[in-house]
Scaffold this motif. Structure first.
Motif, PDB file in Angstrom:
ATOM      1  N   PHE A  94      -9.684  -3.235  -2.081  1.00 18.04           N
ATOM      2  CA  PHE A  94      -9.074  -4.541  -2.315  1.00 18.04           C
ATOM      3  C   PHE A  94     -10.039  -5.401  -3.103  1.00 18.04           C
ATOM      4  O   PHE A  94     -11.240  -5.141  -3.140  1.00 18.04           O
TER       5      PHE A  94
ATOM      6  N   TRP B   8      -4.646  -5.221  -4.294  1.00 25.56           N
ATOM      7  CA  TRP B   8      -4.780  -4.000  -3.504  1.00 25.56           C
ATOM      8  C   TRP B   8      -4.685  -2.793  -4.431  1.00 25.56           C
ATOM      9  O   TRP B   8      -3.862  -2.763  -5.348  1.00 25.56           O
TER      10      TRP B   8
ATOM     11  N   LEU C 113       0.816  -1.205   0.000  1.00 27.75           N
ATOM     12  CA  LEU C 113       0.000   0.000   0.000  1.00 27.75           C
ATOM     13  C   LEU C 113       0.853   1.260   0.000  1.00 27.75           C
ATOM     14  O   LEU C 113       0.514   2.260  -0.649  1.00 27.75           O
TER      15      LEU C 113
END
Length: 691
Positions: free
Chosen positions: A538, A592, A511
């Motif tokens: 996600f 993600w 991230l």
């Protein structure tokens, strides 16, 4: 000089909408679309806006700071097969990814369905030896001689662009990058799209199809945007040109030219953005009936819905996008009778040329617009505020063969076309609500599109909708969305983990890297740090489940206490989409995403509507009432003369320059302080078939 105007131009299949924010608030201007030279219609709309602002085009453009452009150029190119020829590089033994797809889940037992052709045919697909495994280990080195052979072969084909999609490149991209280097050495001018850079997800088909689609547009979008930008600069524009994308925002011209796939179906994604700016309702259904299509989207708990299942022709798009679903049910949709004698409407459209028969430009097929004119809903002398005169007799002449085939009068046939079009649109609304376990009666409806006002009253009665809004700028709702949307981009990465063995450190590292990529995107777009925001999502599934869904979450980095929150968010989203959830099941997280947002401040000047001293009642118009099979005189009100707080009770018509609202009995429209028509049902139960 401080810019006086901000502009958004949205090009549709029939009309080009131009919404201007300036000293007078928000104004809308509509001109005809000009396929295939869409840039001409783009400039025509600016010329009209300049004339209405009492400026020449150059002065208007010099006073304009930002122009946002929503375009159907990429979508049309794909639908019509006018894209660049693509060559595909894949691993040895895997040339059929685009042929096999994902074992289509829809219409699985339709034995009459012809199996669709792959987006890139086998004779333009080249296999190369080399293999990376799921952990990123190199099992077989890349055979660079195979890549050089592929270059020579594809040059002879010839192809215009290259897509590269190798197994597990999302884990270890070295082979894909080396393939690009070889192409750049031997064939410097050919554009190359790498699957792991564009769409880093583990699913082979989705990564491959998105890379192939993106590559196919490299010969379309950059050339088109260059023509538009050149025309603007030549006319005196010195501000910023931004292009709408499919994730509910906009990008710079350079970003769209680099990743043109993001321009697909971009215009309709601005419509729910506009609805959010107009309403504070948490749950909305947003509809937009244009000249060619009818678009439906939804907002749930104040969030735009993102789908990973968007289709373009017979293929998935492969990328997550704002969930907007389209059917061929616009004002230009053509009515016809099938071999069984059933009346059909669409999906074929009369488009901008020749257009509906009533336009008097050579069209002779009956369309929804012709039906609405024959029914008296439209004023033939006030179409586009009187800039265009419609021909009622041409409309009736076009409808007459349909009437004869189904043994009805012309007026009854026109009403049948009107109602059939309504049913097509209702089916699209039910697809995004009822079919996903949602009751449309629980949502607030926002009705955009120039033609929607003729239909929304009866559709609301059929669906049992108690409240809906027809915005003042309904005919340019997508363009309005461009003025209130932000710069948006996204970066994704694959990191597989689960709710039971969550790799917290590795996910946070992913991230953090994605956020840095988002920062770079916003830096390239010139967004100051104080105006940067980041949203997170996600893709996940239950263990052993086949398909992932996209789920937003609030912030990063994550902590241990956030893991059950992420799992619960997945359960709730799964229940919303599929109506079921199993909180005892393990959740697998696969991909993600960080969505970078550059806030745009002060782009729109509010249009405050005061009470007026003008009489709004213009007279009456004869409108065909379906239940009575007869015409009835309905009062006609001038929308521009209705002030804030004033109401009109149906049956009645409210006319504006760019749209017509037909109110039915039991419906009352109240004007809010922005000039929007907020309609509520005044009777206790919906009725159908009459005004």
């Amino acid at each position: 000089m401080t810019p006086r105007y901000s502009v958004c131009i949205d090009i549709g299949g029939t009309f080009t909408d131009c919404v201007v924010a300036g000293e007078r608030g928000l104004d809308i201007y509509k001109t005809e679309s000009t396929p295939p030279a869409f840039e001409r219609g783009f400039m025509d709309s600016l010329s009209l806006a300049a004339t209405e602002s009492e400026l020449d085009l150059g002065a208007f453009l010099r006073a304009t700071g930002t122009i946002v452009h929503g375009t159907t150029v990429a979508t049309n190119a794909l639908v019509e097969g006018r894209t660049a020829r693509v060559g595909l590089i894949c691993n040895e033994g895997h040339p059929d990814v685009l042929t096999l797809r994902e074992a289509p889940r829809k219409r699985a037992f339709d034995w009459k369905l012809n199996y669709p052709k792959p987006f890139v045919p086998r004779n333009r697909t080249c296999e190369v030896r080399g293999r990376i495994d799921a952990r990123g280990n190199e099992l077989i080195p890349l055979h660079e001689a195979d890549v050089r052979d592929a270059v020579r072969y594809l040059q002879r084909c010839p192809v215009d662009a290259i897509a590269v999609s190798l197994l597990w490149s999302v884990v270890a991209p070295t082979h894909e990058r080396r393939v690009r280097e070889i192409f750049q050495d031997l064939w410097p001018n050919v554009p190359v799209t790498l699957g792991h850079e564009l769409n880093p997800i583990p699913r082979e088909y989705r990564r491959t199809i998105s890379a192939a689609i993106d590559a196919s547009l490299h010969g379309v979008m950059p050339a088109y945007l260059e023509r538009v930008e050149g025309a603007l600069r030549d006319a005196g524009f010195t501000g910023s040109l931004l292009v709408a994308n499919c994730i509910g925002g906009m990008m710079t011209v350079e970003e769209i030219a680099r990743r043109p796939i993001y321009s697909i179906m971009s215009g309709p994604t601005l419509t729910p953005v506009a609805a959010q700016a107009l309403c504070n309702e948490p749950d909305m259904v947003v509809i937009d009936m244009g000249g060619t299509t009818f678009d439906v989207s939804a907002i749930r708990s104040g969030r735009l819905i993102v789908t990973t299942e968007a289709m373009i022709n017979d293929d998935l798009l492969g990328l997550p996008k704002i969930d907007v679903r389209s059917v061929g049910a616009g004002g230009g949709s053509i009515a016809w009778v099938d071999p069984g004698g059933l009346l059909r409407v669409g999906p074929k459209s009369a488009g901008a040329k020749p257009g509906p028969a009533c336009y008097g430009r050579g069209g002779d097929q009956p369309t929804v617009t012709d039906a609405n004119l024959a029914l008296g809903i439209l004023d033939p002398a006030y179409f586009l505020g009187g800039r265009m005169t419609l021909d009622p007799e041409a409309a009736r002449t076009a409808i007459a063969p349909i009437a004869e085939r189904i043994n009805l009068s012309v007026e009854e046939a026109a009403y049948a076309i009107h109602v059939t079009s309504n049913e097509n649109m209702i089916a699209a609304i039910e697809d995004i609500t009822v079919n996903e376990g949602l009751d449309p009666r629980d949502s607030y409806f926002v009705a955009g599109g120039g033609a929607t006002g003729c239909h929304i009253g009866e559709m609301a009665r059929t669906l049992g909708i108690a409240r809906f809004m027809v915005p003042r700028l309904a005919a340019g709702l997508s363009a309005h969305g461009g003025l209130v949307s932000d710069i948006r981009g996204e970066a994704s990465a694959t990191h597989h983990t689960s709710s039971q063995t969550f790799a917290l450190g590795a996910v946070n590292e992913t991230l953090l890297r994605l956020r840095a990529s988002g920062d770079e995107f916003l830096e390239r777009a010139g967004v100051p740090p104080a105006q940067r925001r980041f949203a997170y999502a996600f893709q996940a599934r239950y263990k052993y489940q086949s398909w992932e869904i996209d789920v937003p979450f609030d912030d990063a980095p994550l902590s241990e206490s956030d893991i059950p929150v992420l799992a619960d968010a997945f359960h709730q989203m799964h229940e919303r989409i599929y109506t079921i959830k199993n909180e005892a099941d393990e959740v697998e997280f696969t991909t993600w995403t960080v969505r970078a947002v550059g806030l745009r401040e002060g782009a729109v000047v509010s249009h405050i509507r005061d009470r007026t001293s003008h009489r709004s009642l213009l007279g009456t118009r004869q409108v065909f009432i379906g239940a009575e099979r007869a015409f009835q005189a309905l009062p006609v009100h001038d929308a521009s003369a209705l002030g804030a707080g004033e109401s009109v009770t149906g049956p009645a018509i409210i006319d504006s320059r760019t749209t017509t609202l037909l109110l039915h009995a039991g419906q009352r429209a109240t004007i809010d302080d922005q000039g929007n028509c907020c309609v509520e049902r005044t009777d206790s139960a919906p009725r159908t078939g009459s005004a």
